[in-house]
Design a protein around this motif. Structure first.
Motif, PDB file in Angstrom:
ATOM      1  N   GLY A   1       0.782  -1.236   0.000  1.00  0.00           N
ATOM      2  CA  GLY A   1       0.000   0.000   0.000  1.00  0.00           C
ATOM      3  C   GLY A   1       0.807   1.276   0.000  1.00  0.00           C
ATOM      4  O   GLY A   1       0.237   2.370   0.109  1.00  0.00           O
ATOM      5  N   GLY A   2       2.130   1.192  -0.124  1.00  0.00           N
ATOM      6  CA  GLY A   2       2.973   2.379  -0.141  1.00  0.00           C
ATOM      7  C   GLY A   2       3.304   2.846  -1.541  1.00  0.00           C
ATOM      8  O   GLY A   2       2.562   2.565  -2.498  1.00  0.00           O
ATOM      9  N   VAL A   3       4.433   3.526  -1.684  1.00  0.00           N
ATOM     10  CA  VAL A   3       4.805   4.102  -2.979  1.00  0.00           C
ATOM     11  C   VAL A   3       6.138   3.573  -3.499  1.00  0.00           C
ATOM     12  O   VAL A   3       6.500   3.836  -4.649  1.00  0.00           O
ATOM     13  N   ALA A   4       6.886   2.860  -2.686  1.00  0.00           N
ATOM     14  CA  ALA A   4       8.236   2.437  -3.065  1.00  0.00           C
ATOM     15  C   ALA A   4       8.230   1.097  -3.786  1.00  0.00           C
ATOM     16  O   ALA A   4       7.428   0.207  -3.480  1.00  0.00           O
ATOM     17  N   GLU A   5       9.137   0.979  -4.743  1.00  0.00           N
ATOM     18  CA  GLU A   5       9.411  -0.300  -5.397  1.00  0.00           C
ATOM     19  C   GLU A   5      10.711  -0.838  -4.807  1.00  0.00           C
ATOM     20  O   GLU A   5      11.749  -0.170  -4.891  1.00  0.00           O
ATOM     21  N   PRO A   6      10.687  -2.008  -4.169  1.00  0.00           N
ATOM     22  CA  PRO A   6      11.886  -2.495  -3.468  1.00  0.00           C
ATOM     23  C   PRO A   6      13.120  -2.545  -4.363  1.00  0.00           C
ATOM     24  O   PRO A   6      13.074  -3.019  -5.495  1.00  0.00           O
ATOM     25  N   VAL A   7      14.219  -2.004  -3.843  1.00  0.00           N
ATOM     26  CA  VAL A   7      15.519  -2.032  -4.508  1.00  0.00           C
ATOM     27  C   VAL A   7      16.516  -2.624  -3.525  1.00  0.00           C
ATOM     28  O   VAL A   7      16.539  -2.233  -2.347  1.00  0.00           O
ATOM     29  N   ALA A   8      17.322  -3.572  -3.964  1.00  0.00           N
ATOM     30  CA  ALA A   8      18.302  -4.207  -3.082  1.00  0.00           C
ATOM     31  C   ALA A   8      19.207  -3.146  -2.454  1.00  0.00           C
ATOM     32  O   ALA A   8      19.694  -2.250  -3.144  1.00  0.00           O
ATOM     33  N   HIS A   9      19.431  -3.253  -1.155  1.00  0.00           N
ATOM     34  CA  HIS A   9      20.188  -2.221  -0.452  1.00  0.00           C
ATOM     35  C   HIS A   9      21.639  -2.147  -0.903  1.00  0.00           C
ATOM     36  O   HIS A   9      22.305  -1.125  -0.700  1.00  0.00           O
ATOM     37  N   TRP A  10      22.172  -3.229  -1.496  1.00  0.00           N
ATOM     38  CA  TRP A  10      23.561  -3.172  -1.941  1.00  0.00           C
ATOM     39  C   TRP A  10      23.714  -2.368  -3.247  1.00  0.00           C
ATOM     40  O   TRP A  10      24.826  -2.078  -3.660  1.00  0.00           O
ATOM     41  N   ARG A  11      22.580  -2.005  -3.873  1.00  0.00           N
ATOM     42  CA  ARG A  11      22.645  -1.112  -5.041  1.00  0.00           C
ATOM     43  C   ARG A  11      22.718   0.324  -4.528  1.00  0.00           C
ATOM     44  O   ARG A  11      21.777   1.097  -4.610  1.00  0.00           O
ATOM     45  N   TRP A  12      23.876   0.647  -3.962  1.00  0.00           N
ATOM     46  CA  TRP A  12      24.063   1.918  -3.286  1.00  0.00           C
ATOM     47  C   TRP A  12      23.858   3.089  -4.252  1.00  0.00           C
ATOM     48  O   TRP A  12      24.379   3.093  -5.353  1.00  0.00           O
ATOM     49  N   GLY A  13      23.060   4.061  -3.839  1.00  0.00           N
ATOM     50  CA  GLY A  13      22.796   5.240  -4.657  1.00  0.00           C
ATOM     51  C   GLY A  13      21.553   5.126  -5.516  1.00  0.00           C
ATOM     52  O   GLY A  13      21.179   6.086  -6.181  1.00  0.00           O
ATOM     53  N   VAL A  14      20.900   3.956  -5.536  1.00  0.00           N
ATOM     54  CA  VAL A  14      19.694   3.760  -6.336  1.00  0.00           C
ATOM     55  C   VAL A  14      18.478   3.911  -5.424  1.00  0.00           C
ATOM     56  O   VAL A  14      18.288   3.123  -4.492  1.00  0.00           O
ATOM     57  N   ALA A  15      17.662   4.935  -5.679  1.00  0.00           N
ATOM     58  CA  ALA A  15      16.482   5.192  -4.853  1.00  0.00           C
ATOM     59  C   ALA A  15      15.341   4.270  -5.250  1.00  0.00           C
ATOM     60  O   ALA A  15      15.256   3.805  -6.390  1.00  0.00           O
ATOM     61  N   ASP A  16      14.434   3.999  -4.297  1.00  0.00           N
ATOM     62  CA  ASP A  16      13.288   3.127  -4.580  1.00  0.00           C
ATOM     63  C   ASP A  16      11.974   3.889  -4.655  1.00  0.00           C
ATOM     64  O   ASP A  16      10.903   3.292  -4.752  1.00  0.00           O
TER      65      ASP A  16
END
Length: 244
Positions: free
Chosen positions: A124-139
């Motif tokens: 129900g939120g707005v973010a699309e999960p991005v792996a945390h090790w992809r540093w600098g890539v916002a979700d």
């Protein structure tokens, strides 16, 4: 009957345990089990237990307040001039490493672009999960959700076990107290992480990464400062007063 003295684990054993935990954490995270767990407790409109009183007020805010008091007590113990089972230098180092562990988690968290599960579109939120090790890539969400701050309120104290599990040279000690501290800290950290998972704040892998970060800081710092702890003329023997 004379009691047989136990020996601390070999110096490389703690590093081996850390490496095994890191491998298992990586396997867990890449397996997709985080999402499986979260979907079992969340819905398309959020997490029913996010604001449950016993989770939010007692096991989240309450535990955080207790951890703050324990942290303050730790520094009082470290600076107290009276003798104890640990030399003052060791107490200083333990308190320093606890502080650095908590600081490391906060620094990574403040720089992280990873958003909490309750902000994911899946729940129900707005973010699309991005792996945390992809540093600098916002979700697409607010971020600042990696690693687990609440879990660090326990894992940050893992340095308390080191004076017994990796004692300075010339300071033989029974390892049992160290194992008790280690078990207590790990169990408390896992429970704190589970609370946040149930609330939708963190997937389980965030808790494991918090353990890895805190233990890495503690192990590296203890190893780096060990020559200072074992400097000549500073090691106290049983029945003698410890030097500062």
């Amino acid at each position: 009957m004379q009691r047989t003295a136990q020996r601390p684990p070999p110096p490389g054993r703690l590093a081996l345990w850390w490496t095994i935990t890191a491998v298992l954490t990586g396997l867990w995270e890449t397996s997709g089990l985080d999402t499986v767990v979260l979907q079992s407790i969340g819905t398309s409109t959020g997490f029913p237990l996010q604001h449950a009183w016993w989770l939010e007020r007692v096991l989240h805010e309450g535990v955080r307040q207790v951890a703050t008091l324990v942290f303050a007590a730790l520094w009082v113990w470290a600076l107290w001039p009276a003798t104890s089972s640990l030399r003052r230098r060791e107490r200083w180092v333990v308190a320093l490493l606890v502080s650095l562990s908590l600081l490391a988690v906060n620094l990574v968290k403040n720089a992280s672009l990873t958003s909490c599960p309750w902000d994911w579109r899946l729940f129900g939120g707005v973010a699309e999960p991005v792996a945390h090790w992809r540093w600098g890539v916002a979700d697409g969400g607010p971020g600042r959700c990696f690693p687990g701050g609440h879990a660090s309120s326990a894992f940050g104290f893992i340095a308390l076990c080191l004076p017994w599990l990796a004692p300075p040279s010339g300071a033989p000690r029974q390892p049992a107290p160290g194992y008790r501290w280690l078990a207590g800290v790990v169990v408390a950290g896992l429970l704190a992480g589970a609370v946040q998972t149930l609330r939708g704040a963190h997937p389980p892998s965030h808790t494991l990464w918090t353990l890895l970060i805190c233990s890495a800081v503690s192990l590296a710092g203890w190893r780096l400062l060990r020559p200072w702890l074992t400097s000549p003329g500073r090691v106290a023997t049983a029945g003698t007063r410890a030097s500062p």
